[in-house]
Design a protein around this motif. Structure first.
Motif, PDB file in Angstrom:
ATOM      1  N   ASP A  39       0.832  -1.207   0.000  1.00  0.00           N
ATOM      2  CA  ASP A  39       0.000   0.000   0.000  1.00  0.00           C
ATOM      3  C   ASP A  39       0.862   1.251   0.000  1.00  0.00           C
ATOM      4  O   ASP A  39       0.570   2.216  -0.714  1.00  0.00           O
ATOM      5  N   GLU A  40       1.927   1.229   0.790  1.00  0.00           N
ATOM      6  CA  GLU A  40       2.824   2.374   0.837  1.00  0.00           C
ATOM      7  C   GLU A  40       3.542   2.564  -0.502  1.00  0.00           C
ATOM      8  O   GLU A  40       3.677   3.679  -1.001  1.00  0.00           O
ATOM      9  N   MET A  41       3.975   1.443  -1.097  1.00  0.00           N
ATOM     10  CA  MET A  41       4.628   1.524  -2.405  1.00  0.00           C
ATOM     11  C   MET A  41       3.673   2.090  -3.445  1.00  0.00           C
ATOM     12  O   MET A  41       4.079   2.881  -4.297  1.00  0.00           O
ATOM     13  N   LEU A  42       2.411   1.694  -3.366  1.00  0.00           N
ATOM     14  CA  LEU A  42       1.405   2.172  -4.306  1.00  0.00           C
ATOM     15  C   LEU A  42       1.235   3.684  -4.199  1.00  0.00           C
ATOM     16  O   LEU A  42       1.100   4.383  -5.201  1.00  0.00           O
ATOM     17  N   ASP A  43       1.277   4.193  -2.962  1.00  0.00           N
ATOM     18  CA  ASP A  43       1.133   5.631  -2.742  1.00  0.00           C
ATOM     19  C   ASP A  43       2.245   6.434  -3.415  1.00  0.00           C
ATOM     20  O   ASP A  43       2.028   7.571  -3.817  1.00  0.00           O
ATOM     21  N   ARG A  52       2.161  -1.795 -12.363  1.00  0.00           N
ATOM     22  CA  ARG A  52       1.823  -3.144 -12.831  1.00  0.00           C
ATOM     23  C   ARG A  52       2.396  -4.202 -11.899  1.00  0.00           C
ATOM     24  O   ARG A  52       1.724  -5.179 -11.550  1.00  0.00           O
ATOM     25  N   GLU A  53       3.637  -4.023 -11.488  1.00  0.00           N
ATOM     26  CA  GLU A  53       4.278  -4.990 -10.600  1.00  0.00           C
ATOM     27  C   GLU A  53       3.582  -5.026  -9.241  1.00  0.00           C
ATOM     28  O   GLU A  53       3.332  -6.094  -8.679  1.00  0.00           O
ATOM     29  N   ILE A  54       3.237  -3.864  -8.711  1.00  0.00           N
ATOM     30  CA  ILE A  54       2.510  -3.791  -7.437  1.00  0.00           C
ATOM     31  C   ILE A  54       1.172  -4.504  -7.564  1.00  0.00           C
ATOM     32  O   ILE A  54       0.764  -5.261  -6.685  1.00  0.00           O
ATOM     33  N   SER A  55       0.495  -4.296  -8.684  1.00  0.00           N
ATOM     34  CA  SER A  55      -0.798  -4.935  -8.927  1.00  0.00           C
ATOM     35  C   SER A  55      -0.659  -6.459  -8.935  1.00  0.00           C
ATOM     36  O   SER A  55      -1.495  -7.172  -8.375  1.00  0.00           O
ATOM     37  N   ARG A  56       0.401  -6.958  -9.555  1.00  0.00           N
ATOM     38  CA  ARG A  56       0.630  -8.413  -9.576  1.00  0.00           C
ATOM     39  C   ARG A  56       0.781  -8.950  -8.155  1.00  0.00           C
ATOM     40  O   ARG A  56       0.238 -10.010  -7.828  1.00  0.00           O
TER      41      ARG A  56
END
Length: 79
Positions: A39-43, A52-56
């Protein structure tokens, strides 16, 4: 890719290993910890490839959550 995804990969492998030895409580705790990191990386993600990688990883963590908790997938089913 880069070191943050290598760390994520190692953490996910740790979750899988915990599931394999039937340590669901620790696996769930680790899964929650990794979810917070994601979640933090997504922010802070700026590039499409990062997103895309976070979504995977989010999809994989959702599948692991279902495996750990024995829940039915919502909206699951093959088309």
């Amino acid at each position: 890719m880069n070191s943050k995804f290598e760390t994520l990969k190692a953490s996910v492998q740790e979750i899988i290993d915990l599931i394999a030895v039937k340590n669901d409580r620790e696996a769930n705790n680790k899964l929650l910890e990794v979810s917070e990191v994601l979640d933090e990386m997504l922010d802070f993600a700026e590039e499409d490839e990062e997103l895309r990688e976070i979504s995977r990883y989010q999809v994989l963590l959702n599948q692991l959550h279902v495996k750990i908790n024995g829940e039915e997938e919502v909206g699951g089913g093959d088309a």
